[in-house]
Scaffold this motif. Structure first.
Motif, PDB file in Angstrom:
ATOM      1  N   ILE A 157      42.436  26.475 -18.595  1.00  0.00           N
ATOM      2  CA  ILE A 157      42.922  25.740 -20.033  1.00  0.00           C
ATOM      3  C   ILE A 157      44.137  26.262 -20.236  1.00  0.00           C
ATOM      4  O   ILE A 157      44.350  27.500 -20.379  1.00  0.00           O
ATOM      5  CB  ILE A 157      41.803  26.103 -21.137  1.00  0.00           C
ATOM      6  N   ASN A 158      45.259  25.418 -20.188  1.00  0.00           N
ATOM      7  CA  ASN A 158      46.772  26.130 -20.462  1.00  0.00           C
ATOM      8  C   ASN A 158      46.810  25.948 -21.824  1.00  0.00           C
ATOM      9  O   ASN A 158      46.788  25.128 -22.585  1.00  0.00           O
ATOM     10  CB  ASN A 158      47.532  25.191 -19.525  1.00  0.00           C
ATOM     11  N   PRO A 159      47.868  26.947 -22.490  1.00  0.00           N
ATOM     12  CA  PRO A 159      48.628  26.822 -23.677  1.00  0.00           C
ATOM     13  C   PRO A 159      49.870  25.832 -23.570  1.00  0.00           C
ATOM     14  O   PRO A 159      50.102  25.222 -22.604  1.00  0.00           O
ATOM     15  CB  PRO A 159      49.241  28.221 -24.017  1.00  0.00           C
ATOM     16  N   PHE A 160      50.314  25.751 -24.955  1.00  0.00           N
ATOM     17  CA  PHE A 160      51.558  24.580 -24.778  1.00  0.00           C
ATOM     18  C   PHE A 160      52.878  25.098 -24.371  1.00  0.00           C
ATOM     19  O   PHE A 160      53.844  24.219 -24.004  1.00  0.00           O
ATOM     20  CB  PHE A 160      51.779  24.249 -26.504  1.00  0.00           C
ATOM     21  N   ASN A 161      53.028  26.480 -24.450  1.00  0.00           N
ATOM     22  CA  ASN A 161      54.414  26.974 -24.314  1.00  0.00           C
ATOM     23  C   ASN A 161      55.146  26.836 -23.210  1.00  0.00           C
ATOM     24  O   ASN A 161      56.445  27.029 -22.988  1.00  0.00           O
ATOM     25  CB  ASN A 161      54.655  28.294 -25.142  1.00  0.00           C
ATOM     26  N   HIS A 162      54.528  26.937 -21.876  1.00  0.00           N
ATOM     27  CA  HIS A 162      54.970  26.804 -20.690  1.00  0.00           C
ATOM     28  C   HIS A 162      54.373  26.049 -19.904  1.00  0.00           C
ATOM     29  O   HIS A 162      53.464  26.123 -18.911  1.00  0.00           O
ATOM     30  CB  HIS A 162      54.967  28.301 -19.959  1.00  0.00           C
ATOM     31  N   PRO A 163      54.371  24.621 -19.990  1.00  0.00           N
ATOM     32  CA  PRO A 163      53.485  23.507 -19.620  1.00  0.00           C
ATOM     33  C   PRO A 163      53.633  23.547 -18.349  1.00  0.00           C
ATOM     34  O   PRO A 163      52.198  23.481 -17.547  1.00  0.00           O
ATOM     35  CB  PRO A 163      54.083  22.265 -20.402  1.00  0.00           C
ATOM     36  N   PHE A 164      54.689  23.172 -17.564  1.00  0.00           N
ATOM     37  CA  PHE A 164      54.499  23.279 -16.120  1.00  0.00           C
ATOM     38  C   PHE A 164      54.167  24.421 -15.189  1.00  0.00           C
ATOM     39  O   PHE A 164      53.505  24.344 -14.434  1.00  0.00           O
ATOM     40  CB  PHE A 164      55.778  22.503 -15.642  1.00  0.00           C
TER      41      PHE A 164
END
Length: 203
Positions: A157-164
């Motif tokens: 589950i990834n956060p928004f601030n470093h997407p790639f």
């Protein structure tokens, strides 16, 4: 365009869908959501809204892929990571711009994310052959040994601030170890992760 209005950068990007089993798929129920440039408020596109049914589809596809991926020789898995790193370096500026527009971060920092991501993929490619077990002996004709095995399907589950970066970089270790990875991206910055297609040929 009105005087003083900022031009929207050209990303050359069209939303493709949910990446499941090596193909771009629509959401099972057809739902979509809009993503916006937080700097200008302009709409970037409509993307599929994944439901529990879509998550189940993705997990089942990953389980199916795991049967073959876990048997891929270590050095071949390393080549796949290196191929993805090469592709990221080739698309560094575009991917960095995409993350800047989609997530609202500075473009220089997002280009740096692409360098960091490629470096990390190459790092874990180099560590593949270091996945080793241990042996011990308690006496003559006695030998204990361990062998490290892939776990299976890993969920992220990834956060928004470093997407790639968090999509590709943080998948490197489990992929190198022979696992398959399912990724949930943040709905506020989904674009660049959908540009990350795994190379069909690793060589």
């Amino acid at each position: 365009m009105a005087a003083g209005e900022d031009a929207e950068p050209e990303l050359g990007y069209t939303p493709k869908g949910l990446y499941i089993g090596g193909k771009w798929e629509d959401a099972a129920d057809g739902r979509t959501f809009a993503t916006f440039n937080p700097s200008t408020g302009k709409k970037l596109g409509e993307l599929p809204y994944a439901s529990a049914a879509d998550v189940d589809r993705a997990v089942q596809a990953a389980k199916k892929a795991f049967v073959d991926w876990r048997r891929v020789p270590m050095r071949e898995r390393a080549k796949c990571l290196e191929a993805l790193a090469k592709r990221i370096r080739e698309q560094r500026d575009l991917l960095g711009l995409m993350d800047a527009v989609d997530a609202g971060n500075a473009v220089t920092g997002m280009r740096g994310d692409m360098d960091w991501t490629a470096d990390s993929l190459e790092y874990f490619a180099g560590l593949v052959t270091e996945i080793k077990g241990e042996t011990s002996s308690q006496g003559p004709r006695h030998l204990n040994f361990t062998r490290r095995q892939p776990y299976g399907v890993v969920g992220k589950i990834n956060p928004f601030n470093h997407p790639f970066r968090f999509c590709a970089e943080k998948a490197a270790a489990p992929l190198a170890a022979g696992n398959c990875v399912g990724i949930k991206r943040r709905c506020t910055s989904p674009c660049s992760r959908r540009a990350c297609g795994w190379p069909r040929r690793c060589r």
